[in-house]
Enzyme design. Structure first.
Site, PDB file in Angstrom:
ATOM      1  N   VAL A 270     -34.675 -43.910   1.648  1.00 38.24           N
ATOM      2  CA  VAL A 270     -33.793 -43.668   0.501  1.00 38.24           C
ATOM      3  C   VAL A 270     -33.148 -44.987   0.065  1.00 38.24           C
ATOM      4  CG1 VAL A 270     -33.211 -41.305   1.166  1.00 38.24           C
ATOM      5  CG2 VAL A 270     -31.817 -43.188   2.035  1.00 38.24           C
ATOM      6  N   GLU A 294     -38.649 -36.699   3.938  1.00 39.36           N
ATOM      7  CA  GLU A 294     -37.426 -35.913   4.067  1.00 39.36           C
ATOM      8  C   GLU A 294     -36.939 -35.426   2.704  1.00 39.36           C
ATOM      9  OE1 GLU A 294     -34.720 -37.639   7.204  1.00 39.36           O
ATOM     10  OE2 GLU A 294     -33.542 -37.823   5.379  1.00 39.36           O
ATOM     11  N   ILE A 364     -28.985 -51.689   8.026  1.00 38.13           N
ATOM     12  CA  ILE A 364     -27.742 -52.416   7.764  1.00 38.13           C
ATOM     13  C   ILE A 364     -27.889 -53.817   8.343  1.00 38.13           C
ATOM     14  CG2 ILE A 364     -25.314 -52.592   8.502  1.00 38.13           C
ATOM     15  CD1 ILE A 364     -24.998 -49.668   7.809  1.00 38.13           C
ATOM     16  N   GLY A 388     -32.793 -39.392   9.015  1.00 36.57           N
ATOM     17  CA  GLY A 388     -34.086 -39.110   9.648  1.00 36.57           C
ATOM     18  C   GLY A 388     -34.786 -40.370  10.102  1.00 36.57           C
TER      19      GLY A 388
HETATM   20  N1  COA Z   1     -22.936 -55.501   6.817  1.00 40.41           N
HETATM   21  C1  COA Z   1     -21.973 -54.898   6.086  1.00 40.41           C
HETATM   22  N2  COA Z   1     -22.223 -54.104   5.034  1.00 40.41           N
HETATM   23  C2  COA Z   1     -23.516 -53.918   4.711  1.00 40.41           C
HETATM   24  C3  COA Z   1     -24.574 -54.512   5.402  1.00 40.41           C
HETATM   25  C4  COA Z   1     -24.234 -55.342   6.509  1.00 40.41           C
HETATM   26  N3  COA Z   1     -25.165 -55.955   7.232  1.00 40.41           N
HETATM   27  N4  COA Z   1     -25.725 -54.142   4.828  1.00 40.41           N
HETATM   28  C5  COA Z   1     -25.408 -53.331   3.804  1.00 40.41           C
HETATM   29  N5  COA Z   1     -24.091 -53.183   3.738  1.00 40.41           N
HETATM   30  C6  COA Z   1     -23.310 -52.411   2.761  1.00 40.41           C
HETATM   31  C7  COA Z   1     -23.502 -52.960   1.356  1.00 40.41           C
HETATM   32  O1  COA Z   1     -22.635 -54.069   1.129  1.00 40.41           O
HETATM   33  C8  COA Z   1     -23.129 -51.755   0.525  1.00 40.41           C
HETATM   34  O2  COA Z   1     -21.720 -51.650   0.480  1.00 40.41           O
HETATM   35  P1  COA Z   1     -20.953 -51.248  -0.854  1.00 40.41           P
HETATM   36  O3  COA Z   1     -21.392 -49.852  -1.130  1.00 40.41           O
HETATM   37  O4  COA Z   1     -19.520 -51.368  -0.464  1.00 40.41           O
HETATM   38  O5  COA Z   1     -21.405 -52.229  -1.871  1.00 40.41           O
HETATM   39  C9  COA Z   1     -23.643 -50.589   1.348  1.00 40.41           C
HETATM   40  O6  COA Z   1     -23.845 -51.085   2.679  1.00 40.41           O
HETATM   41  C10 COA Z   1     -24.961 -50.022   0.843  1.00 40.41           C
HETATM   42  O7  COA Z   1     -25.907 -51.042   0.863  1.00 40.41           O
HETATM   43  P2  COA Z   1     -27.013 -51.207  -0.274  1.00 40.41           P
HETATM   44  O8  COA Z   1     -27.601 -52.567  -0.137  1.00 40.41           O
HETATM   45  O9  COA Z   1     -26.443 -50.829  -1.608  1.00 40.41           O
HETATM   46  O10 COA Z   1     -28.199 -50.222   0.143  1.00 40.41           O
HETATM   47  P3  COA Z   1     -28.314 -48.663   0.236  1.00 40.41           P
HETATM   48  O11 COA Z   1     -27.482 -47.938  -0.748  1.00 40.41           O
HETATM   49  O12 COA Z   1     -29.783 -48.437   0.215  1.00 40.41           O
HETATM   50  O13 COA Z   1     -27.738 -48.306   1.689  1.00 40.41           O
HETATM   51  C11 COA Z   1     -27.864 -48.043   4.072  1.00 40.41           C
HETATM   52  C12 COA Z   1     -28.255 -48.899   2.846  1.00 40.41           C
HETATM   53  C13 COA Z   1     -28.585 -48.616   5.258  1.00 40.41           C
HETATM   54  C14 COA Z   1     -26.352 -48.081   4.261  1.00 40.41           C
HETATM   55  C15 COA Z   1     -28.290 -46.571   3.767  1.00 40.41           C
HETATM   56  O14 COA Z   1     -29.627 -46.547   3.366  1.00 40.41           O
HETATM   57  C16 COA Z   1     -28.122 -45.669   4.976  1.00 40.41           C
HETATM   58  O15 COA Z   1     -27.066 -45.115   5.205  1.00 40.41           O
HETATM   59  N6  COA Z   1     -29.197 -45.530   5.787  1.00 40.41           N
HETATM   60  C17 COA Z   1     -29.174 -44.725   7.000  1.00 40.41           C
HETATM   61  C18 COA Z   1     -29.981 -43.483   6.846  1.00 40.41           C
HETATM   62  C19 COA Z   1     -31.341 -43.749   6.309  1.00 40.41           C
HETATM   63  O16 COA Z   1     -31.816 -44.854   6.334  1.00 40.41           O
HETATM   64  N7  COA Z   1     -32.025 -42.745   5.816  1.00 40.41           N
HETATM   65  C20 COA Z   1     -33.372 -42.951   5.290  1.00 40.41           C
HETATM   66  C21 COA Z   1     -34.114 -41.723   5.087  1.00 40.41           C
HETATM   67  S1  COA Z   1     -34.317 -40.803   6.510  1.00 40.41           S
END
Ligand code: COA
Length: 505
Positions: A270, A294, A364, A388
C-alpha cells in the site's frame, strides 16, 4: 426507507431499529468485533451513536471504554470517533487513524499489532477472552441467516461465529451487485485444519455469503453512508524512481527465466510507492498478471480495466472516491474478476507460499543487514502497524521492500546501522529498492548484504557515514559475521532525538 428491499428475512426485519437504540445494547468494558478493512465495509452509524453515548456517560462521571477488534484500519466513524471520546481501552489489529494513533502513543490505549492473518485465529482460540458483540456492515440480508458482505470481508465470519450478540448495519450505499463477488471459507482450528484448496488466485472454494445464527441478532440498522475512500497518494518523482527500479528488476528476472512473462501473483502493498509500481505495471511488458493480495486499490482496478491483469484476489477494497464511483456503477462487470475473501485466507501463508506470490511492501527503516522496521518511528512511536507485511514477506517466493532512502526532508536516513525496532528478519527480505537503486540480497552473507545495501540504496548524503560506521565495525566488532558496534548502533537515532537530524554536523 433507506434500504428498501435489502432485508429479505421477516425475523431480522422485525429487529430494525435506530443506531442510537442499537448502541444502547453495547455495554461498557465489553469486547466488540467490528467489520472493516482499510476504510472499506466498516459499520458507520452505530459507532457514531456509541461515541455520543460514551461522551454523555463520561460527562456524567461514568467512564465507558471498549475493547475493539477489527479486520484492519476502519474509518473516522469508528477509530476516530471512539478514540476522540476516549472510548477505546484496547484495540487490535492494524490501525491508521490519527486520533487513535495519538492515544496509543500517549500510552492511553493498549494496542496489539497482530499479523493480519493471525488476529481471528488467536481470538477464536479463546486466549483473548469472550467477544460480546459483533457489529458488522453488510450489503443485504437474505433468508436463513445468509448475509451479503460489503466492500470488505476481513474477520467478519469469525466475529459472527464468536460473538454472543450480533448487530448488523445494512448499507444501501454498497452496490447490490456485490452479491456474488465474495468467497467465504472458514479455516478450521487445529487439530482439524485442512489444506486451503486454492491453486490459482481466482479459485472460489466457499460460499458467497456470510452466515449468522439469527437468534443472536439483536439489532439491524439501515444506513446509506459511503466508505472512507481516501484520495490516492500523489505519485512524486521519488516514488516513480523506486517503481522504475522495481519494474526494471522484474523485467530482468523474466529475461533470466526466473519469472514467467506474466510474473507470479502480486501483492503490491500500500501507499505511494505501491501506487507508483502499479501505475508502472500498466505500461510494462507483463501481461496476464494476477494479484493474490490484501486490498484492491485503484492501480489494480486500472490493470484489470486495461486487460493486463486477469483476476485479483483480496479481502477488501481500498479505493479513491473516483475509482469507487466507477467500480460501484459497474460492479457486475468486476464480479467474476475480483474475489474478496476472509483475511486469514487472503493472507494465508500456506496459500501465499503455494502460489509463489511476489510481495512488495513499504518500510519505515531498514538496517545495513536487511532487517526491516515497518511500524515504529525511533523505536517507540507506533505509526500504523505491521498489517499483512509479515504474512506475505515470509511466505512469498520473492519478497521486496521499498521506500525512499530518506524521510522528513532528508533529516532521517531510512537506512541505518541497526533498526530501532524490528518487524521482519533479514531472511524475509530478498530485494530492497529505494530511489537510489536496488539491492538483490539473495544468496548474500551479512557483510555482502551490508555492502550492497549501502552502495546501491543509501542516500549519497548518508552513504559515507554508513560506510564509515561499517568500516570501523569490521575493525572492532567481537564477531565478524555481522559486524556491529553495540555502543554506536543507535547513535543515529539518538542524534536525531537531540539535534533534529541524523546528519553529523
Ligand atoms: N523515520 C521517521 N518517519 C518516517 C520514516 C522514518 N524512517 N519513514 C517514513 N516516515 C514517515 C514519513 O515522514 C511520513 O510521515 P508524515 O505522514 O508525518 O509525513 C509517514 O511515515 C508516511 O510515510 P510515506 O513516505 O508518506 O509513505 P506511506 O504513506 O506509504 O507509509 C509506512 C509508509 C511504512 C508508514 C506505511 O506503508 C505502513 O504503515 N506500512 C506498514 C503496513 C504495510 O506495509 N502494509 C502493506 C500491505 S500489507
Amino acid at each position: 426507507m433507506i434500504g428498501q428491499g435489502r432485508i429479505d428475512c421477516d425475523i431480522l426485519r422485525s429487529r430494525v431499529m435506530s443506531a442510537e437504540e442499537a448502541a444502547e445494547l453495547i455495554q461498557p468494558g465489553t469486547t466488540v468485533g467490528v467489520s472493516g478493512f482499510t476504510g472499506a465495509g466498516y459499520p458507520k452509524a452505530v459507532p457514531q451513536a456509541l461515541a455520543a453515548r460514551i461522551k454523555k456517560k463520561s460527562r456524567e462521571g461514568m467512564p465507558f471504554r471498549l475493547n475493539l477488534w477489527t479486520g484492519s484500519s476502519t474509518g473516522p466513524e469508528i477509530d476516530g470517533a471512539l478514540a476522540a471520546v476516549d472510548g477505546i481501552g484496547f484495540r487490535m489489529p492494524f490501525q491508521s487513524d490519527p486520533y487513535l494513533r495519538d492515544k496509543i502513543n500517549k500510552g492511553e490505549t493498549e494496542y496489539v499489532d497482530n499479523h493480519l492473518s493471525c488476529a481471528a485465529p488467536i481470538a477464536a482460540s479463546g486466549a483473548m477472552g469472550q467477544l460480546h458483540t459483533a457489529l458488522i456492515e453488510v450489503t443485504a440480508v437474505r433468508g436463513g441467516g445468509k448475509l451479503v458482505p460489503s466492500s470488505s470481508v476481513g474477520n467478519n465470519q469469525s466475529w459472527l461465529d464468536q460473538a454472543k450478540q450480533v448487530i448488523l448495519e445494512v448499507n444501501s450505499w454498497q452496490p447490490a451487485d456485490l452479491d456474488g463477488m465474495h468467497d467465504i471459507y472458514s479455516v478450521a482450528r487445529p487439530p482439524h485444519t485442512q489444506p486451503i484448496p486454492i491453486l490459482t488466485p481466482g479459485d472460489r472454494i466457499g460460499d458467497s455469503h456470510l452466515s449468522v445464527d439469527v437468534n443472536k441478532v439483536v439489532a439491524v440498522v439501515e444506513t446509506a453512508i459511503p466508505d472512507r475512500n481516501s484520495p490516492p497518494a500523489v505519485l512524486d518523482g521519488v516514488a516513480l524512481k523506486i517503481a522504475g527500479n522495481v519494474i526494471d528488476f522484474l523485467s530482468h528476472e523474466v529475461r533470466q527465466g526466473r519469472l514467467p512473462p506474466s510474473l507470479l501473483p502480486l501483492q503490491p502493498g500500500v501507499g505511494s510507492v505501491a501506487n507508483a509500481v502499479l501505475a508502472g505495471l500498466k505500461s510494462s511488458p507483463f501481461t496476464n498478471m494476477t494479484a493474490y493480495t490484501e486490498v484492491i486499490q485503484d492501480g489494480i482496478v486500472d490493470l484489470l480495466d486495461c486487460g493486463r491483469m486477469g483476476v485479483a484476489s483480496a479481502t477488501a477494497f481500498s479505493l479513491s472516491p473516483d475509482c469507487a464511483r466507477r467500480l460501484n456503477a459497474d460492479m457486475k462487470k468486476y464480479r467474476s474478476r475480483i474475489v474478496l475473501r476472509p483475511q486469514d485466507v487472503s493472507n494465508s501463508p500456506e496459500v501465499i507460499r503455494r502460489l509463489g506470490c511476489i510481495a512488495m511492501n513499504p518500510f519505515i527503516e531498514i538496517d545495513i543487514y536487511g532487517f526491516v522496521n515497518s511500524t515504529h518511528v525511533m523505536g517507540s512511536w507506533m505509526m500504523n502497524g505491521i498489517g499483512g507485511t509479515g504474512d506475505f514477506a515470509r511466505s512469498a517466493s520473492l519478497s521486496l521492500f521499498m521506500a525512499p532512502s530518506v524521510a522528513q526532508g532528508g533529516k532521517i536516513s531510512a537506512i541505518v546501522p541497526m533498526c530501532s525496532h524490528m518487524d521482519h528478519g533479514a531472511q524475509d527480505v530478498m530485494i530492497v529498492a529505494t530511489e537510489q537503486g536496488l539491492a538483490d540480497l539473495r544468496g548474500k552473507s551479512p557483510k555482502q548484504r551490508a555492502e550492497t545495501i549501502i552502495n546501491n540504496c543509501a542516500h549519497p548524503n548518508y552513504r559515507p557515514l554508513l560506510l564509515d560506521y561499517y568500516k570501523r565495525a569490521k575493525k572492532t566488532s567481537t564477531g565478524l559475521h555481522a559486524p556491529c558496534m553495540l555502543d554506536e548502533v543507535f547513535s543515529w537515532h539518538e542524534r536525531f532525538a537531540k539535534t533534529g537530524t541524523m546528519m553529523r554536523r
